[in-house]
Design a protein around this motif. Structure first.
Motif, mmCIF file in Angstrom:
data_model
loop_
_atom_site.group_PDB
_atom_site.id
_atom_site.type_symbol
_atom_site.label_atom_id
_atom_site.label_comp_id
_atom_site.label_asym_id
_atom_site.label_seq_id
_atom_site.Cartn_x
_atom_site.Cartn_y
_atom_site.Cartn_z
ATOM 1 N N TYR A 170 0.827 -1.204 0.000
ATOM 2 C CA TYR A 170 0.000 0.000 0.000
ATOM 3 C C TYR A 170 0.868 1.264 0.000
ATOM 4 N N GLU A 171 1.909 1.288 0.848
ATOM 5 C CA GLU A 171 2.773 2.473 0.917
ATOM 6 C C GLU A 171 3.518 2.669 -0.397
ATOM 7 N N TYR A 217 2.479 1.662 -3.326
ATOM 8 C CA TYR A 217 1.456 2.036 -4.300
ATOM 9 C C TYR A 217 1.117 3.518 -4.169
ATOM 10 N N LYS A 218 0.971 3.985 -2.939
ATOM 11 C CA LYS A 218 0.611 5.382 -2.699
ATOM 12 C C LYS A 218 1.724 6.325 -3.141
ATOM 13 N N LEU A 278 1.705 6.617 -6.867
ATOM 14 C CA LEU A 278 0.566 7.387 -7.348
ATOM 15 C C LEU A 278 0.810 8.882 -7.194
ATOM 16 N N GLN A 279 1.521 9.282 -6.154
ATOM 17 C CA GLN A 279 1.824 10.697 -5.952
ATOM 18 C C GLN A 279 2.764 11.241 -7.026
#
Length: 340
Positions: free
Chosen positions: A19-20, A22-23, A26-27
């Motif tokens: 998740y980290e 992926y985030k 995305l940023q």
């Protein structure tokens, strides 16, 4: 740790790491997608299928390519390449999803994380043993080629015939394919840092190490040859002396290459049944060639005395000690490559 025992849910920790990652990606902008070889069909409600179809562009920005496959199903055609970011992606064979198993390079059939450690340990042992065998092959052919060429250059009697080369190959081949393959892993094999995937199987330090072994073995056998010839030893006795020296030096190279880092005592005492069988075969054939006249005639050997055998043993022992002392700079060079 100092706070006591900490229990970690492996699945939750893995999902949090993904998740980290992926985030953060995305940023930085849109996330690339990795196409699946076979689309994954997922059954959903009709309302859910309509909602996913309406959000196709937004999902595409997240690296997901999802198409409507039916009234209550969608087809997942691409996923974010999160597993592809690792050198090796591992998925569960029993509890894992079809998508994860397809994207992963390794699938754990028993769903046991301990299998990963066992596989890494086995892979490192095989890789180490391949390097040992290749280093030995490189080293052992220096004295063989040198003794074959030296009589042509110096006018000395021809020493190695087909029977001698065949016997040497009966030592070299079993050692490489059986004895080194049966070597157990080094004590520090799981404490080493991961190696560079682009590193060659035989890096430059090991090539130089194999060449150093071969040159020293050639000097030892060639020195015995020249010294005995200078003292007027007959050709058949000279052939026997040099061949015995060569075989003993080859045995010393075997023990040198059993480990790149451990001590000589451990290399001599570490159990290896296949190696004992090979050495026992060598001793039996050499003893037969001295004792049985027919075998001596086959090898074209003359008689050897106790002092002659002492010279061969001294040459092999000197080679073994010098090469063992030379392992310290080799160990430092390999350690620097591993840290890099």
């Amino acid at each position: 740790n100092r706070h006591g025992l900490v229990l970690v849910d492996a699945h939750a920790a893995h999902e949090r790491v993904l998740y980290e990652r992926y985030k953060a990606q995305l940023q930085r902008g849109a996330i690339p997608s990795q196409a699946l070889l076979v689309p994954e069909l997922v059954r959903v409600g009709e309302a859910e299928a309509e909602r996913l179809e309406a959000q196709r562009e937004e999902l595409s920005r997240l690296g997901l390519q999802i198409d409507r496959a039916g009234p209550e199903s969608v087809a997942v055609r691409a996923l974010p390449p999160l597993l592809a970011k690792a050198d090796i992606g591992i998925a569960m064979g029993g509890r894992g999803t079809d998508v994860a198993r397809e994207a992963a390079a390794i699938v754990l059939l028993d769903d046991d994380f301990g299998s990963i450690v066992k596989a890494v340990r086995l892979g490192r042992r095989i890789y180490d043993n391949l390097r040992k065998a290749m280093s030995f092959i490189l080293a052992v052919h220096f004295p063989i080629a040198g003794l074959a060429l030296l009589p042509l250059v110096t006018g000395l009697p021809l020493l190695l015939g087909p029977i001698h080369i065949a016997f040497l190959e009966m030592i070299i081949d079993p050692v490489c394919s059986l004895a080194f393959e049966a070597e157990r892993e080094a004590d520090d094999i799981m404490r080493r840092p991961p190696r560079d995937p682009l590193e060659p199987l035989l890096p430059r330090p090991l090539v130089l190490w194999g060449a150093l072994q071969g040159i020293l073995a050639l000097l030892a056998t060639g020195g015995v040859l020249l010294l005995a010839h200078r003292n007027g030893m007959p050709a058949d006795e000279l052939r026997a002396l040099v061949f015995f020296t060569l075989v003993f030096v080859i045995v010393s190279l075997i023990f040198v290459n059993r480990s790149f880092s451990s001590s000589l005592r451990e290399a001599l005492l570490r159990p290896n049944r296949m190696l004992l069988l090979v050495i026992g075969f060598v001793i039996a054939v050499l003893a037969t060639s001295l004792i049985v006249p027919a075998a001596a005639a086959l090898f074209r050997f003359g008689p050897l005395h106790a002092d002659d055998l002492g010279v061969t043993a001294a040459a092999a022992l000197t080679t073994l000690i010098v090469l063992e002392l030379s392992k310290f700079p080799l160990r430092a060079a390999l350690t620097r490559r591993a840290v890099k």
